[in-house]
Design a protein around this motif. Sequence first.
Motif, PDB file in Angstrom:
ATOM      1  N   MET A 103      50.642 -50.091 -25.724  1.00 56.03           N
ATOM      2  CA  MET A 103      50.095 -51.113 -24.719  1.00 56.03           C
ATOM      3  C   MET A 103      49.474 -50.206 -23.447  1.00 56.03           C
ATOM      4  O   MET A 103      48.463 -50.572 -23.056  1.00 56.03           O
ATOM      5  N   ARG A 104      50.230 -49.320 -22.836  1.00 54.93           N
ATOM      6  CA  ARG A 104      49.836 -48.577 -21.534  1.00 54.93           C
ATOM      7  C   ARG A 104      48.416 -47.810 -22.068  1.00 54.93           C
ATOM      8  O   ARG A 104      47.494 -47.889 -21.024  1.00 54.93           O
ATOM      9  N   THR A 105      48.632 -47.308 -23.116  1.00 57.70           N
ATOM     10  CA  THR A 105      47.412 -46.446 -23.580  1.00 57.70           C
ATOM     11  C   THR A 105      46.327 -47.226 -23.886  1.00 57.70           C
ATOM     12  O   THR A 105      45.105 -46.989 -23.448  1.00 57.70           O
ATOM     13  N   THR A 106      46.382 -48.410 -24.661  1.00 51.77           N
ATOM     14  CA  THR A 106      45.365 -49.252 -24.883  1.00 51.77           C
ATOM     15  C   THR A 106      44.728 -49.902 -23.669  1.00 51.77           C
ATOM     16  O   THR A 106      43.371 -49.928 -23.784  1.00 51.77           O
ATOM     17  N   LEU A 107      45.478 -50.158 -22.776  1.00 52.19           N
ATOM     18  CA  LEU A 107      45.040 -51.218 -21.567  1.00 52.19           C
ATOM     19  C   LEU A 107      44.553 -50.430 -20.434  1.00 52.19           C
ATOM     20  O   LEU A 107      44.715 -50.751 -19.423  1.00 52.19           O
ATOM     21  N   ILE A 158      42.440 -53.597 -28.874  1.00 54.82           N
ATOM     22  CA  ILE A 158      43.645 -54.529 -28.894  1.00 54.82           C
ATOM     23  C   ILE A 158      44.027 -55.191 -30.208  1.00 54.82           C
ATOM     24  O   ILE A 158      45.092 -55.155 -30.335  1.00 54.82           O
ATOM     25  N   ARG A 159      42.892 -55.151 -30.908  1.00 58.36           N
ATOM     26  CA  ARG A 159      43.052 -55.515 -32.449  1.00 58.36           C
ATOM     27  C   ARG A 159      43.837 -54.486 -33.073  1.00 58.36           C
ATOM     28  O   ARG A 159      44.733 -54.868 -33.676  1.00 58.36           O
ATOM     29  N   ASN A 187      47.495 -53.655 -36.316  1.00 54.79           N
ATOM     30  CA  ASN A 187      47.664 -52.457 -37.143  1.00 54.79           C
ATOM     31  C   ASN A 187      49.050 -51.644 -36.780  1.00 54.79           C
ATOM     32  O   ASN A 187      49.795 -50.864 -37.227  1.00 54.79           O
ATOM     33  N   ASP A 188      49.544 -52.014 -35.349  1.00 52.29           N
ATOM     34  CA  ASP A 188      50.612 -51.155 -34.989  1.00 52.29           C
ATOM     35  C   ASP A 188      51.824 -52.280 -34.546  1.00 52.29           C
ATOM     36  O   ASP A 188      52.874 -51.748 -35.224  1.00 52.29           O
ATOM     37  N   MET A 189      51.640 -53.281 -34.110  1.00 49.92           N
ATOM     38  CA  MET A 189      52.749 -54.187 -33.614  1.00 49.92           C
ATOM     39  C   MET A 189      53.061 -54.913 -34.989  1.00 49.92           C
ATOM     40  O   MET A 189      54.344 -55.042 -35.441  1.00 49.92           O
ATOM     41  N   ALA A 190      52.333 -55.258 -35.779  1.00 49.14           N
ATOM     42  CA  ALA A 190      52.525 -55.863 -37.021  1.00 49.14           C
ATOM     43  C   ALA A 190      53.255 -55.327 -38.016  1.00 49.14           C
ATOM     44  O   ALA A 190      54.710 -55.683 -38.526  1.00 49.14           O
ATOM     45  N   PRO A 191      53.185 -53.837 -38.373  1.00 44.77           N
ATOM     46  CA  PRO A 191      54.001 -52.923 -39.302  1.00 44.77           C
ATOM     47  C   PRO A 191      55.393 -52.929 -38.345  1.00 44.77           C
ATOM     48  O   PRO A 191      56.598 -53.043 -39.060  1.00 44.77           O
ATOM     49  N   PHE A 192      55.541 -52.704 -37.054  1.00 41.08           N
ATOM     50  CA  PHE A 192      56.761 -52.697 -36.526  1.00 41.08           C
ATOM     51  C   PHE A 192      57.665 -53.924 -36.626  1.00 41.08           C
ATOM     52  O   PHE A 192      59.031 -53.658 -36.879  1.00 41.08           O
ATOM     53  N   PHE A 193      57.090 -55.124 -36.459  1.00 42.32           N
ATOM     54  CA  PHE A 193      57.569 -56.474 -36.795  1.00 42.32           C
ATOM     55  C   PHE A 193      58.394 -56.468 -38.079  1.00 42.32           C
ATOM     56  O   PHE A 193      59.128 -56.827 -38.557  1.00 42.32           O
ATOM     57  N   THR A 194      57.374 -55.873 -39.145  1.00 45.19           N
ATOM     58  CA  THR A 194      57.730 -56.106 -40.465  1.00 45.19           C
ATOM     59  C   THR A 194      59.091 -55.148 -40.766  1.00 45.19           C
ATOM     60  O   THR A 194      59.846 -55.468 -41.630  1.00 45.19           O
ATOM     61  N   LYS A 195      59.135 -54.141 -40.155  1.00 42.81           N
ATOM     62  CA  LYS A 195      60.094 -53.082 -40.400  1.00 42.81           C
ATOM     63  C   LYS A 195      61.437 -53.738 -39.680  1.00 42.81           C
ATOM     64  O   LYS A 195      62.562 -53.733 -40.190  1.00 42.81           O
ATOM     65  N   ILE A 196      61.520 -54.496 -38.651  1.00 40.80           N
ATOM     66  CA  ILE A 196      62.601 -55.243 -37.965  1.00 40.80           C
ATOM     67  C   ILE A 196      62.936 -56.209 -38.690  1.00 40.80           C
ATOM     68  O   ILE A 196      64.025 -56.559 -38.786  1.00 40.80           O
ATOM     69  N   PHE A 218      64.553 -60.140 -30.434  1.00 40.64           N
ATOM     70  CA  PHE A 218      64.515 -59.201 -29.036  1.00 40.64           C
ATOM     71  C   PHE A 218      63.357 -58.482 -29.110  1.00 40.64           C
ATOM     72  O   PHE A 218      62.600 -58.310 -27.801  1.00 40.64           O
ATOM     73  N   LEU A 219      62.652 -57.856 -30.325  1.00 39.03           N
ATOM     74  CA  LEU A 219      61.542 -57.237 -30.278  1.00 39.03           C
ATOM     75  C   LEU A 219      60.420 -58.238 -29.941  1.00 39.03           C
ATOM     76  O   LEU A 219      59.409 -57.891 -29.236  1.00 39.03           O
ATOM     77  N   TRP A 220      60.371 -59.543 -30.473  1.00 36.74           N
ATOM     78  CA  TRP A 220      59.214 -60.332 -30.157  1.00 36.74           C
ATOM     79  C   TRP A 220      59.345 -60.607 -28.564  1.00 36.74           C
ATOM     80  O   TRP A 220      58.026 -60.623 -28.174  1.00 36.74           O
ATOM     81  N   GLN A 221      60.339 -60.832 -28.085  1.00 33.33           N
ATOM     82  CA  GLN A 221      60.434 -61.426 -26.737  1.00 33.33           C
ATOM     83  C   GLN A 221      60.275 -60.208 -25.663  1.00 33.33           C
ATOM     84  O   GLN A 221      59.061 -60.236 -25.037  1.00 33.33           O
ATOM     85  N   SER A 222      60.598 -58.843 -26.028  1.00 38.07           N
ATOM     86  CA  SER A 222      60.424 -57.931 -25.172  1.00 38.07           C
ATOM     87  C   SER A 222      58.816 -57.181 -25.492  1.00 38.07           C
ATOM     88  O   SER A 222      58.264 -56.935 -24.242  1.00 38.07           O
ATOM     89  N   SER A 223      58.432 -57.489 -26.479  1.00 35.04           N
ATOM     90  CA  SER A 223      56.932 -56.799 -26.853  1.00 35.04           C
ATOM     91  C   SER A 223      55.983 -57.822 -26.116  1.00 35.04           C
ATOM     92  O   SER A 223      55.156 -57.322 -25.222  1.00 35.04           O
ATOM     93  N   MET A 224      56.250 -59.144 -26.233  1.00 37.16           N
ATOM     94  CA  MET A 224      55.146 -59.979 -25.527  1.00 37.16           C
ATOM     95  C   MET A 224      55.253 -59.955 -24.054  1.00 37.16           C
ATOM     96  O   MET A 224      54.493 -60.080 -23.488  1.00 37.16           O
ATOM     97  N   ASN A 225      56.626 -60.043 -23.702  1.00 43.57           N
ATOM     98  CA  ASN A 225      56.650 -59.839 -22.264  1.00 43.57           C
ATOM     99  C   ASN A 225      56.098 -58.573 -21.592  1.00 43.57           C
ATOM    100  O   ASN A 225      55.306 -58.837 -20.518  1.00 43.57           O
ATOM    101  N   SER A 226      56.375 -57.453 -22.317  1.00 37.16           N
ATOM    102  CA  SER A 226      55.699 -56.231 -21.736  1.00 37.16           C
ATOM    103  C   SER A 226      53.846 -56.453 -21.887  1.00 37.16           C
ATOM    104  O   SER A 226      53.384 -55.743 -21.098  1.00 37.16           O
ATOM    105  N   PHE A 227      53.621 -57.112 -22.836  1.00 38.34           N
ATOM    106  CA  PHE A 227      52.101 -57.030 -23.018  1.00 38.34           C
ATOM    107  C   PHE A 227      51.338 -57.803 -21.871  1.00 38.34           C
ATOM    108  O   PHE A 227      50.519 -57.436 -21.586  1.00 38.34           O
ATOM    109  N   CYS A 228      52.081 -59.083 -21.772  1.00 36.80           N
ATOM    110  CA  CYS A 228      51.500 -59.840 -20.710  1.00 36.80           C
ATOM    111  C   CYS A 228      51.879 -59.375 -19.450  1.00 36.80           C
ATOM    112  O   CYS A 228      50.878 -59.505 -18.456  1.00 36.80           O
ATOM    113  N   SER A 229      53.136 -58.503 -19.026  1.00 37.70           N
ATOM    114  CA  SER A 229      53.212 -58.158 -17.590  1.00 37.70           C
ATOM    115  C   SER A 229      52.174 -57.076 -17.476  1.00 37.70           C
ATOM    116  O   SER A 229      51.368 -56.977 -16.418  1.00 37.70           O
TER     117      SER A 229
END
Length: 639
Positions: free
Chosen positions: A313-317, A370-371, A376-385, A427-438
Amino acid sequence: MAFSLVKQAKSQTNAAKNKETSFDWAPFLQEDFNAQEFASQFLAPSNAQEQSLDHAMAKLDTTDRVASVDSDMRVALSRLNMSITEVDQQIHQLVSECLIKITAHSEPFLNRVADTTPLYHTICHLHRELAKVEARANDTQGNLTSSLRRIEATQKQLESTQHVEEVATHAYSIIQLLVQLTAQMDAVLESTSNTPDSNSKDVQQHANRVLHATETLQKIEELISVTEQDTEGDHVLQSDCDRLWFLSPHLTQLQEAAHLLDEEIKKIFFAGLRRLSLSLLSLAIQAADHRNWLANLVVDFSSDLQEILLDHMRTTLDLNMFEKQLNKPIPRVNSSSLQQCFLYGSKDTSLSQESMELFNELISSIWTKIRSLLVNDMAPFFTKIYLLEHALTYKHSCRSTATLLELVEQVRLYFSPQKLYDSPSRFLWQSSMNSFCSIGENCVQDSDLWRFIFIACYPTLLRIFQEMRSRVALLTESFSVGPLKNHKTVAMQESLAKFESRYLKSVADCLEDVQNLILSMIDKKQSSTKIVTEVKSLLEVMSKELELCNFDQDLQGKLLEVCDEKIQHLLRRVGVVTKSNADADQLPTNHPIIVVLLTLKQTLEGLLSPDSSAANRAIVSWEKQVKELLQTHLHGSDK
């Protein structure tokens, strides 16, 4: 003088009498007691008393002394004589009574004494027999004591033998498991080098070998470990086993085997996630559970995913990365200018053609990044979790109703101190969404370009998030269940709520600016061409924003409320103006009010579509209100 000396002699005599108050009764108990002799001895004064009395009497007048002593002695001797006579009578009476009693019972007593002689011999005989019995009892006691000592020694020897047998049995069990573990570790090492590039069948076989080896290692560790619940005998047994010379070298190699198995478990774990193989992941989870670090594995994996996503996220934004990619500096620009140019198609004189092309390329590149991040990045991670969470839903054992996920959640290490999450996926959904919005919020504060991306283009951002959610649902369709996916929408809505509210406010502000401009033109009675342009611009902004939000009914509904509020406000102002005009029904067609209403009517008719969407229903309602206003206040408007 004489009287004082006599008084002193009497006081000394009384003192001597008081001193002898503790009378000795022993002479009365003697067999040869003589009352008269005892009386004469009792009455004889002591030497000290005689000397004291003589000394006192010498000082007296001879006549007085003789008369006084004679008188006193007579009285004393008279009384003493009477007492002696009385005592003597009592003694004779007592002796007589005793002799009478003894004489009366003497013959039976002598007969009894004669009968005790055989009894005495019998008692003597019993005494001799008892002595013999006591001697035999002492001999028997000695024999019993010796036998008891031999039994105790035998019992101790038996206990020692049993302990040796227990140690031998325990050591034999450990040796059997060590031999089994050695064979299993050889098989694991044999297949380790080929695991990464092998096919699914070979990897599955390798995972089964690792699982069997961890089961054996767990059994060995249970046998050689000592816990607080173990008894003192268990401690002694284990201590004796540790000292066995043939067992100690093998036990020292367990640490190396455990380290190797831990590494293999992690490889299988990540291979199962990489290949989205539920069977591999389940084997790795079971093996990690046998090694007692399953919870740590899940926690570390969830935390690693979070850190990786945060870094992406930091690299993309980061605008600096886009500047390096474009190899051009990004000029400063107002977000409203970008909004007018790239959303509503208006021309802005503050932007040159070169800047327009630069921002067009930059905005396109940002949305691509962003897409790629979300889909391409977050969706596979969520799939794994989700795959991991599904694998953890299996029971811990056949004898337990608890699942592996419940055991992991008991550790409670994968949640922040402020809030507890009910699963790793949440946990991953909440933390990743909070990080992205922050991070997005910080970007909005730093740059108008990011304000345009996150606020003005919020529907595009939301569309990408929904695309990511759809892809996660598609990838997890085969193993994910409903309760595991419900919190995705909740987490997205909670995290994006700030951007959504600011987006709706920005649209409302934009519509209000155009609306105020139209009302100002009506008041100033400006040319019809400018009024028509602004009215069309107002409806085009609404139309484009509603079109951008047509993929999300909730967002479109909130946007319709904003648009309806602005339309209603405009129509109320127009109605107020027409009521205040006495010649409202005779206004020419080029009058500003007529121009506004006719333009609204014609533009709204052009926006109608055959579908029954909420936006189309709102347009129909607005058109109806415009027609009613025309019919009510401007009767000549139909020409």
